[in-house]
Write a protein that holds these residues in place. Structure first.
Motif, PDB file in Angstrom:
ATOM      1  N   LYS A   1       0.818  -1.222   0.000  1.00 43.23           N
ATOM      2  CA  LYS A   1       0.000   0.000   0.000  1.00 43.23           C
ATOM      3  C   LYS A   1       0.844   1.260   0.000  1.00 43.23           C
ATOM      4  O   LYS A   1       0.503   2.254  -0.668  1.00 43.23           O
ATOM      5  CB  LYS A   1      -0.924  -0.005   1.230  1.00 43.23           C
ATOM      6  CG  LYS A   1      -1.824   1.216   1.342  1.00 43.23           C
ATOM      7  CD  LYS A   1      -2.705   1.123   2.579  1.00 43.23           C
ATOM      8  CE  LYS A   1      -3.607   2.356   2.712  1.00 43.23           C
ATOM      9  NZ  LYS A   1      -4.458   2.284   3.928  1.00 43.23           N
TER      10      LYS A   1
ATOM     11  N   MET B   1      -7.514  -3.850  -3.125  1.00 46.36           N
ATOM     12  CA  MET B   1      -6.938  -2.597  -2.641  1.00 46.36           C
ATOM     13  C   MET B   1      -6.686  -1.612  -3.785  1.00 46.36           C
ATOM     14  O   MET B   1      -6.868  -0.405  -3.634  1.00 46.36           O
ATOM     15  CB  MET B   1      -5.632  -2.881  -1.897  1.00 46.36           C
ATOM     16  CG  MET B   1      -4.943  -1.657  -1.320  1.00 46.36           C
ATOM     17  SD  MET B   1      -3.499  -2.104  -0.307  1.00 46.36           S
ATOM     18  CE  MET B   1      -2.401  -2.839  -1.537  1.00 46.36           C
ATOM     19  N   TRP B   2      -6.283  -2.121  -4.935  1.00 49.34           N
ATOM     20  CA  TRP B   2      -5.887  -1.262  -6.053  1.00 49.34           C
ATOM     21  C   TRP B   2      -6.963  -1.100  -7.134  1.00 49.34           C
ATOM     22  O   TRP B   2      -6.800  -0.287  -8.038  1.00 49.34           O
ATOM     23  CB  TRP B   2      -4.629  -1.821  -6.714  1.00 49.34           C
ATOM     24  CG  TRP B   2      -3.385  -1.655  -5.911  1.00 49.34           C
ATOM     25  CD1 TRP B   2      -3.204  -0.872  -4.811  1.00 49.34           C
ATOM     26  CD2 TRP B   2      -2.130  -2.300  -6.156  1.00 49.34           C
ATOM     27  NE1 TRP B   2      -1.920  -0.984  -4.354  1.00 49.34           N
ATOM     28  CE2 TRP B   2      -1.232  -1.855  -5.150  1.00 49.34           C
ATOM     29  CE3 TRP B   2      -1.671  -3.204  -7.110  1.00 49.34           C
ATOM     30  CZ2 TRP B   2       0.085  -2.279  -5.094  1.00 49.34           C
ATOM     31  CZ3 TRP B   2      -0.357  -3.629  -7.065  1.00 49.34           C
ATOM     32  CH2 TRP B   2       0.515  -3.182  -6.064  1.00 49.34           C
TER      33      TRP B   2
END
Length: 222
Positions: free
Chosen positions: A157, A188-189
């Motif tokens: 991250k 997350m991305w």
């Protein structure tokens, strides 16, 4: 300096503490010569537990000290990144800490540097581990009851875009559920408009997997 390293090796050999695989002092010294770390040098010569015992004592002391939670979280992240061959931007690391402290964060970082556990750049922009050998012992100690993949995800991250490929090339070396981990990375991305981090991550993971295969079957390749 050369004479000093030979004397240390000879003394360890005389005390029957030199590991049987050690033929000379040069290979061990070459791994730490750039920073001239004595305890790492002795560890590599003896394959002993001295460093592990010392680090375990240091971590226990830090945990009981002021801002202990924050210091240990910093060490988990910084040392994990160091083992993966990258350093972290200080600003990004600080802004993503989950453990909160009333202590001045600059003083917290300085105390870790003074205890020779991390290295902060002269401008203060970057922070990294002192040496991968030491960093590996620290992450082993600090992940006895905390999942390694949680730290791996937190580093993905906050790592710089330019470091993603190198970072992911080391992930195959670690023993955690890769399918679940990569699924968490995607989650997350996924909302990001720029997919370049995905490209770099895939490139790194593929190269790391090839290297891991080679290391696993090195005897056959030789």
């Amino acid at each position: 300096r050369r004479q000093r390293q030979m004397c240390i090796r000879d003394r360890l050999k005389k005390e029957k503490k030199l590991h049987e695989d050690i033929a000379d002092w040069k290979k061990a010294w070459s791994k730490i010569a750039d920073r001239q770390l004595l305890i790492e040098y002795i560890y590599l010569l003896t394959h002993g537990e001295m460093m592990a015992e010392r680090i375990s004592a240091q971590m226990k002391q830090l945990g009981n000290a002021s801002a202990g939670d924050t210091k240990l979280e910093i060490l988990r992240k910084v040392c994990f990144a160091d083992v993966c061959g990258i350093k972290l931007e200080t600003k990004s690391l600080i802004s993503n800490l989950t453990a909160k402290t009333n202590s001045d964060i600059g003083e917290v970082l300085k105390s870790l540097a003074d205890e020779f556990l991390v290295h902060v750049s002269s401008e203060g922009d970057y922070i990294e581990g002192v040496h991968p050998v030491r960093s590996q012992h620290i992450i082993n100690r600090l992940h006895e009851y905390i999942s390694l993949d949680e730290t791996a995800l937190s580093i993905a991250k906050i790592a710089s875009d330019s470091d993603i490929s190198v970072l992911f090339s080391h992930y195959p070396e670690f023993d955690f559920d890769k399918d679940r981990f990569y699924a968490n990375v995607v989650d997350m991305w996924l909302c990001e408009s720029d997919l370049s981090r995905f490209v770099q991550a895939i490139r790194g993971a593929f190269s790391g997997s090839v290297m891991q295969y080679f290391q696993t079957h090195k005897a056959l390749f030789d």
